[in-house]
Scaffold this active site. Structure first.
Site, PDB file in Angstrom:
ATOM      1  N   GLN A  37      23.490  29.436  28.191  1.00  0.00           N
ATOM      2  CA  GLN A  37      24.347  29.111  27.034  1.00  0.00           C
ATOM      3  C   GLN A  37      24.196  30.110  25.880  1.00  0.00           C
ATOM      4  O   GLN A  37      25.151  30.425  25.193  1.00  0.00           O
ATOM      5  CB  GLN A  37      24.001  27.694  26.543  1.00  0.00           C
ATOM      6  CG  GLN A  37      24.596  27.293  25.217  1.00  0.00           C
ATOM      7  CD  GLN A  37      26.041  26.834  25.335  1.00  0.00           C
ATOM      8  OE1 GLN A  37      26.313  25.733  25.801  1.00  0.00           O
ATOM      9  NE2 GLN A  37      26.957  27.684  24.924  1.00  0.00           N
ATOM     10  N   ASP A  88      35.175  19.433  31.287  1.00  0.00           N
ATOM     11  CA  ASP A  88      34.312  20.262  30.438  1.00  0.00           C
ATOM     12  C   ASP A  88      33.316  19.423  29.633  1.00  0.00           C
ATOM     13  O   ASP A  88      32.112  19.549  29.812  1.00  0.00           O
ATOM     14  CB  ASP A  88      35.149  21.158  29.518  1.00  0.00           C
ATOM     15  CG  ASP A  88      34.387  22.345  28.942  1.00  0.00           C
ATOM     16  OD1 ASP A  88      33.208  22.531  29.314  1.00  0.00           O
ATOM     17  OD2 ASP A  88      34.966  23.089  28.135  1.00  0.00           O
ATOM     18  N   HIS A 130      31.481  31.350  32.176  1.00  0.00           N
ATOM     19  CA  HIS A 130      32.284  31.122  30.969  1.00  0.00           C
ATOM     20  C   HIS A 130      32.697  32.506  30.463  1.00  0.00           C
ATOM     21  O   HIS A 130      31.824  33.366  30.263  1.00  0.00           O
ATOM     22  CB  HIS A 130      31.459  30.442  29.884  1.00  0.00           C
ATOM     23  CG  HIS A 130      31.207  28.978  30.107  1.00  0.00           C
ATOM     24  ND1 HIS A 130      30.464  28.505  31.157  1.00  0.00           N
ATOM     25  CD2 HIS A 130      31.591  27.893  29.391  1.00  0.00           C
ATOM     26  CE1 HIS A 130      30.421  27.184  31.077  1.00  0.00           C
ATOM     27  NE2 HIS A 130      31.083  26.788  30.016  1.00  0.00           N
ATOM     28  N   HIS A 187      34.788  21.689  36.293  1.00  0.00           N
ATOM     29  CA  HIS A 187      34.025  22.251  35.161  1.00  0.00           C
ATOM     30  C   HIS A 187      33.574  21.124  34.229  1.00  0.00           C
ATOM     31  O   HIS A 187      34.378  20.508  33.539  1.00  0.00           O
ATOM     32  CB  HIS A 187      34.879  23.253  34.379  1.00  0.00           C
ATOM     33  CG  HIS A 187      34.106  24.030  33.371  1.00  0.00           C
ATOM     34  ND1 HIS A 187      33.898  25.399  33.464  1.00  0.00           N
ATOM     35  CD2 HIS A 187      33.461  23.652  32.232  1.00  0.00           C
ATOM     36  CE1 HIS A 187      33.182  25.811  32.431  1.00  0.00           C
ATOM     37  NE2 HIS A 187      32.900  24.768  31.665  1.00  0.00           N
ATOM     38  N   HIS A 235      29.891  19.617  31.813  1.00  0.00           N
ATOM     39  CA  HIS A 235      28.526  19.843  31.307  1.00  0.00           C
ATOM     40  C   HIS A 235      27.824  18.491  31.251  1.00  0.00           C
ATOM     41  O   HIS A 235      27.895  17.795  30.233  1.00  0.00           O
ATOM     42  CB  HIS A 235      28.547  20.487  29.921  1.00  0.00           C
ATOM     43  CG  HIS A 235      29.084  21.879  29.908  1.00  0.00           C
ATOM     44  ND1 HIS A 235      28.277  22.996  29.857  1.00  0.00           N
ATOM     45  CD2 HIS A 235      30.356  22.340  29.971  1.00  0.00           C
ATOM     46  CE1 HIS A 235      29.037  24.085  29.873  1.00  0.00           C
ATOM     47  NE2 HIS A 235      30.304  23.711  29.947  1.00  0.00           N
ATOM     48  N   GLU A 247      36.076  32.806  26.158  1.00  0.00           N
ATOM     49  CA  GLU A 247      36.401  31.488  25.564  1.00  0.00           C
ATOM     50  C   GLU A 247      36.501  31.703  24.053  1.00  0.00           C
ATOM     51  O   GLU A 247      35.642  31.287  23.276  1.00  0.00           O
ATOM     52  CB  GLU A 247      35.324  30.455  25.910  1.00  0.00           C
ATOM     53  CG  GLU A 247      35.703  29.050  25.463  1.00  0.00           C
ATOM     54  CD  GLU A 247      34.624  28.011  25.740  1.00  0.00           C
ATOM     55  OE1 GLU A 247      33.561  28.374  26.285  1.00  0.00           O
ATOM     56  OE2 GLU A 247      34.840  26.842  25.400  1.00  0.00           O
TER      57      GLU A 247
END
Ligand code: FE2
Length: 406
Positions: free
Chosen positions: A156, A313, A214, A60, A62, A217
């Site tokens: 997102q 992440d 996701h 995971h 970005h 979270e």
């Protein structure tokens, strides 16, 4: 970069004596034999009794966000919500080239620490458009000899909150993204979150793709998206093809409800990815003292048979100012955050960043058996326990038999 024929005197987990790994010209492990002597010549590596592992897997990340911290105003509250707000403004101005350069920097760092596989999410939506996606896909292309990268088309800003995003996601999948991403908790109402999940499955069916969402979270113990994801996974026939990333709220549920959700995840064969550094950093922000840790229930998930892996992440971005791309560091944080203290628990974190993650990414030909790709990392220690304790730089990293970092 040198093609390696033999890795000699390697310590591998589960073997009592050092072994030689004989590699084939196309970069696979051909044979594993008892060690027969010292290395000779440039095509051989003498591991000298050091631990040799299959490459680490960052399940995971970005890449579009990496090294963007200096592009955004400071995150004063330290919350996920403020980070999303700052990023929302900045991403409108980013060029694919800017994204690509930052992503390549992060990829090279990850490789230097022994990462051979990355699953990255990339922000696609009506603000980001496809520019960030273009940048990350270009970075993947330019580093394809170093690392294998799966790209998740990640909405997102939500789906119901961002009308038009589904068409952008469709285009991202046509351009080369591999998976359908989601952010189910980032909608206005619980009904919208459930609809978000249904739309992910519609898109996954349309393109025949896996899902990595996701989800939950948040510290909000009433954020109940994960159970819906698990239930839909079974109903839509997507068992084994779905990953739930973060799942922080599970830690805040009462124990009875948590047990139910964990049973649903196990039955649906949903993978869970925890991101210890970022979860520790972003969660618990509404607490005074004591502050919760923010991670999902890793030990309870593992005990119930749920496949759990861990990711970096973020690397130096509005969500998290630190992060190096070292999976040993990720494991080190996880050991602290989830109270993993016995020798076997610590050793098992070695699986979380290798074989468990390989299951999440649905990799075949991964490992140290004959026939697997020679994607290897050499570590100057004798166990994963010592690797997490000392977090050394690997003296050698191999991708399909070629030395890509030393
Ligand atoms: Fe993430």
């Amino acid at each position: 970069m040198d093609r390696i024929q033999t890795v000699r005197n390697a310590r591998i987990r589960g073997a009592n004596v050092p072994v030689d790994l004989i590699l084939s010209p196309d970069g696979r492990i051909e044979r594993v034999e008892p060690a027969s002597g010292r290395a000779t010549g440039p095509a051989e590596i003498d591991a000298g009794g050091m631990l040799v592992m299959p490459s680490f897997i960052d399940s995971h990340l970005h890449l579009d966000l990496a090294y963007s911290l200096d592009l955004v105003p400071p995150n004063e509250s330290g919350t996920l919500a403020e980070a999303i707000r700052h990023w929302e403004r900045v991403k409108r101005e980013l060029t694919p080239d800017n994204v690509c350069q930052r992503a390549i920097r992060a990829i090279r760092e990850e490789v230097s620490f022994g990462t051979g596989f990355i699953r990255t999410h990339v922000d696609v939506g009506t603000s980001a458009g496809l520019r960030l996606c273009e940048g990350v896909l270009a970075a993947r292309e330019q580093t394809r000899d170093l690392v294998d990268i799966q790209v998740v088309a990640f909405p997102q800003d939500g789906i119901l909150q961002d009308p038009g995003v589904l068409d952008v996601m469709r285009e991202a999948l046509r351009m080369g993204c591999d998976l359908v991403g989601g952010i189910a908790h980032n909608e206005r109402t619980d009904d919208d979150s459930r609809q978000h999940i249904d739309l992910l499955f519609d898109l996954a069916e349309e393109f025949d793709r896996d899902i990595d969402c996701h989800i939950d979270e948040t510290d909000d113990p009433y954020s109940r998206c994960t159970e819906v994801l698990a239930a839909r996974t079974v109903e839509r026939g997507w068992k084994g093809r779905v990953t739930a990333s973060h799942v922080c709220a599970l830690a805040g549920y009462d124990n009875v409800h948590a047990a139910k959700v964990i049973r649903l995840l196990a039955a649906a064969e949903v993978n869970v990815v925890t991101n210890p550094g970022v979860n520790l950093h972003l969660q618990g922000r509404f607490d005074r003292y004591p502050k919760r840790r923010g991670l999902t229930r890793v030990r309870e998930l593992l005990a119930a048979g749920v496949n759990v892996s861990a990711g970096q992440d973020c690397i130096r971005d509005p969500f998290y100012p630190l992060g190096t791309g070292s999976l040993l560091e990720v494991g080190h944080l996880l050991i602290h955050a989830d109270h993993l203290s016995t020798a076997s628990q610590i050793e098992n974190v070695g699986d979380i960043i290798t074989t468990n993650a390989a299951r999440t990414l649905r990799l075949s030909e991964y490992g140290l058996e004959p026939g697997c790709w020679a994607d290897l990392v050499v570590l100057p220690v004798n166990s994963m326990h010592e690797a997490f304790r000392t977090r050394p730089a690997p003296p050698a990293v191999l991708k399909r038999g070629v030395r890509v970092s030393r």
